[in-house]
Design a protein around this motif. Structure first.
Motif, PDB file in Angstrom:
ATOM      1  N   LEU A 191      32.101  41.480  54.328  1.00  0.00           N
ATOM      2  CA  LEU A 191      32.607  41.857  52.825  1.00  0.00           C
ATOM      3  C   LEU A 191      31.374  41.981  51.898  1.00  0.00           C
ATOM      4  CD1 LEU A 191      34.854  41.709  50.836  1.00  0.00           C
ATOM      5  CD2 LEU A 191      34.731  39.307  50.992  1.00  0.00           C
TER       6      LEU A 191
ATOM      7  N   GLU B  80      32.216  44.245  46.505  1.00  0.00           N
ATOM      8  CA  GLU B  80      33.552  44.206  46.523  1.00  0.00           C
ATOM      9  C   GLU B  80      34.121  42.917  46.553  1.00  0.00           C
ATOM     10  OE1 GLU B  80      35.095  45.959  50.129  1.00  0.00           O
ATOM     11  OE2 GLU B  80      33.855  47.756  49.936  1.00  0.00           O
TER      12      GLU B  80
ATOM     13  N   LEU C 176      36.928  41.768  43.906  1.00  0.00           N
ATOM     14  CA  LEU C 176      38.208  41.111  44.379  1.00  0.00           C
ATOM     15  C   LEU C 176      38.480  39.909  43.445  1.00  0.00           C
ATOM     16  CD1 LEU C 176      40.447  40.658  46.543  1.00  0.00           C
ATOM     17  CD2 LEU C 176      38.569  39.382  47.868  1.00  0.00           C
TER      18      LEU C 176
ATOM     19  N   THR D 250      41.639  38.515  41.425  1.00  0.00           N
ATOM     20  CA  THR D 250      42.369  37.355  41.838  1.00  0.00           C
ATOM     21  C   THR D 250      42.222  36.051  41.266  1.00  0.00           C
ATOM     22  OG1 THR D 250      40.870  37.004  43.560  1.00  0.00           O
ATOM     23  CG2 THR D 250      42.575  38.650  44.234  1.00  0.00           C
TER      24      THR D 250
ATOM     25  N   PHE E  22      42.494  36.619  51.003  1.00  0.00           N
ATOM     26  CA  PHE E  22      41.999  37.797  50.060  1.00  0.00           C
ATOM     27  C   PHE E  22      40.800  38.169  50.818  1.00  0.00           C
ATOM     28  CE2 PHE E  22      44.055  36.047  46.149  1.00  0.00           C
ATOM     29  CZ  PHE E  22      45.085  36.719  46.289  1.00  0.00           C
TER      30      PHE E  22
ATOM     31  N   GLN F 268      40.297  42.057  52.810  1.00  0.00           N
ATOM     32  CA  GLN F 268      39.297  42.780  51.836  1.00  0.00           C
ATOM     33  C   GLN F 268      38.288  43.193  52.897  1.00  0.00           C
ATOM     34  OE1 GLN F 268      39.744  44.199  48.777  1.00  0.00           O
ATOM     35  NE2 GLN F 268      38.071  45.435  49.517  1.00  0.00           N
TER      36      GLN F 268
ATOM     37  N   HIS G 100      39.329  45.965  55.018  1.00  0.00           N
ATOM     38  CA  HIS G 100      39.698  47.332  54.276  1.00  0.00           C
ATOM     39  C   HIS G 100      38.176  47.739  54.270  1.00  0.00           C
ATOM     40  CE1 HIS G 100      43.730  47.635  53.235  1.00  0.00           C
ATOM     41  NE2 HIS G 100      43.834  46.310  52.724  1.00  0.00           N
ATOM     42  N   SER G 101      37.047  47.164  54.080  1.00  0.00           N
ATOM     43  CA  SER G 101      35.808  47.777  54.155  1.00  0.00           C
ATOM     44  C   SER G 101      35.424  48.119  55.190  1.00  0.00           C
ATOM     45  CB  SER G 101      34.865  46.587  53.783  1.00  0.00           C
ATOM     46  OG  SER G 101      35.062  45.815  52.339  1.00  0.00           O
TER      47      SER G 101
ATOM     48  N   LEU H  66      48.543  42.893  51.117  1.00  0.00           N
ATOM     49  CA  LEU H  66      47.267  42.990  51.031  1.00  0.00           C
ATOM     50  C   LEU H  66      46.674  44.345  51.602  1.00  0.00           C
ATOM     51  CD1 LEU H  66      45.587  39.682  50.629  1.00  0.00           C
ATOM     52  CD2 LEU H  66      45.941  41.323  48.549  1.00  0.00           C
TER      53      LEU H  66
END
Length: 413
Positions: free
Chosen positions: A23, A27, A31, A35, A286, A290, A293-294, A335
């Motif tokens: 992560l 990013e 995030l 959040t 979260f 994330q 997604h990276s 998410l």
């Protein structure tokens, strides 16, 4: 504290992803900016609702509903009415028996309002025990009331950003006010209330067809504290939909009630009011999602999420959201799929899937797990097999109708 194993594992996984670079730091900062205000809102609202319950607010509301369902007013723990057509008891004046169906409709109203304005978790944690105890004390089968509460905790959570954590995330993505958010989702939100009502009313029509004797309830031990808590919640509700960042009014209300309780009932203040488990679970989810997604999660999901704003495309995305939520949980499902939504209408369809759909598996939403914990504490048993079959039948009806309502309200383009 019990039940912290999974949240701690997820939190540790998120921390490890950050520490190892899976992560990226940039990013993570983005995030956190998105959040942290949401997490502060969750913390504040949990404290507000817990203290309101400690003051007896929800018990007072259900006591009033019980009396109203019998068509009378409460005086000294009894229900009175000039008409004696439904009375039982001696000649000195008895207790008027109410219709179970009317009481159930009041419970529907309470669960709906609580979910819309206080969130689905508040309904699961605080409304569930008081309505189930009300049913037990009135010698009414508790299952219709319990199932109504958990279904509406999920399916009524579509109208406002504060109704569901997924909505707050979507509101940030959409950059809308609460009024604009409601304008986008009012039609499927209405379906999410009316269709479960119709299904539950039909399924439990025999249990809801009788009469009940309103149970007497003791007066509040501290009427001043009850009045302060009720006034605070009443003032908080419009503030949450005013457009002010929700963490501000909820934080003010939480600090105020903490100060009041510190003066009037310090014994009610306890560390267990801090929602450690949901906060750790949410933070971990979260970070883990994330990190995924990276590394290409959005591209992978884009191959099955479909494209476009037509009815079939919206139903495809909502269906994927429902499947994902029931397979893992509605929060990581949202998410994971948010980047492939692509438009406000598609994001609304995704919310339909992850908000209205998680009524099949126990783990589909945290609210369902919290609801089940409350039922176990009350000695009420629920078959997960029956729960899953009922939920599946409801979703098969609910999902196409709610997506159709969204599509038609948006102009059917």
């Amino acid at each position: 504290m019990q039940g912290l194993a999974v949240p701690l594992v997820l939190f540790a996984a998120g921390a490890a992803a950050l520490a190892t670079g899976l992560l990226p730091w940039g990013e993570f900062v983005e995030l956190a900016a998105r959040t942290v205000p949401i997490l502060l809102f969750v913390l504040a609202m949990t404290i507000v609702t817990e203290l309101a319950e400690a003051a007896g607010l929800f018990r007072a509301i259900t006591g009033w509903l019980s009396a109203a369902g019998a068509g009378g007013s409460r005086r000294g723990g009894r229900t009175t009415r000039a008409d004696d057509g439904g009375r039982v008891g001696g000649a000195g004046g008895g207790v008027r028996r109410g219709r179970v169906a009317v009481l159930w409709l009041f419970v529907v109203l309470l669960a709906t309002v609580s979910t819309i304005f206080l969130s689905l978790d508040a309904t699961a944690v605080l409304v569930t025990p008081v309505v189930v105890l009300l049913a037990l004390h009135a010698r009414i089968p508790p299952l219709p009331f319990a199932l109504t509460t958990v279904w509406l905790a999920n399916t009524a959570s579509l109208l406002l950003p504060v109704s569901n954590l997924t909505n707050l995330l979507a509101q940030h993505q959409l950059q809308t006010t609460p009024a604009q958010f409601a304008a986008l989702l009012w039609a499927p939100a209405l379906v999410g209330i009316l269709v479960p009502m119709a299904l539950l009313g039909t399924a439990f029509r025999k249990d809801l067809g009788g009469r009940y004797r309103p149970p007497s309830s003791p007066p509040a031990s501290d009427r001043v504290l009850l009045a302060i808590a009720g006034t605070t919640v009443a003032l908080l509700l419009p503030a949450l939909v005013s457009g002010i960042p929700v963490a501000i009014p909820s934080g003010i209300a939480a600090v105020f009630l903490l100060a009041v309780f510190a003066v009037r009932r310090r014994s009610a203040l306890r560390w267990s009011m801090v929602p450690a488990r949901p906060l750790l679970l949410t933070i971990g989810l979260f970070m883990v999602v994330q990190a995924l997604h990276s590394h290409g999660l959005a591209a992978l999901l884009g191959t099955v999420a479909g494209t476009g704003n037509g009815y079939a495309a919206l139903l495809q995305l909502a269906g994927l959201g429902t499947l994902s939520a029931n397979a893992i949980n509605n929060l990581p499902a949202y998410l994971a799929l948010e980047p492939v939504a692509g438009s406000p209408l598609r994001l609304a369809a995704l919310l339909i899937g992850v908000n209205l759909g998680p009524i099949i598996t126990p783990w589909a939403s945290l609210a369902t797990l919290l609801w089940h914990e409350r039922l176990k504490a009350l000695g009420v048993d629920v078959s997960w097999g029956g729960y899953a079959l009922a939920g599946l039948g409801a979703v098969v009806v609910l999902l196409p109708l709610s997506v159709l309502a969204l599509w038609l309200s948006a102009g059917a383009s």
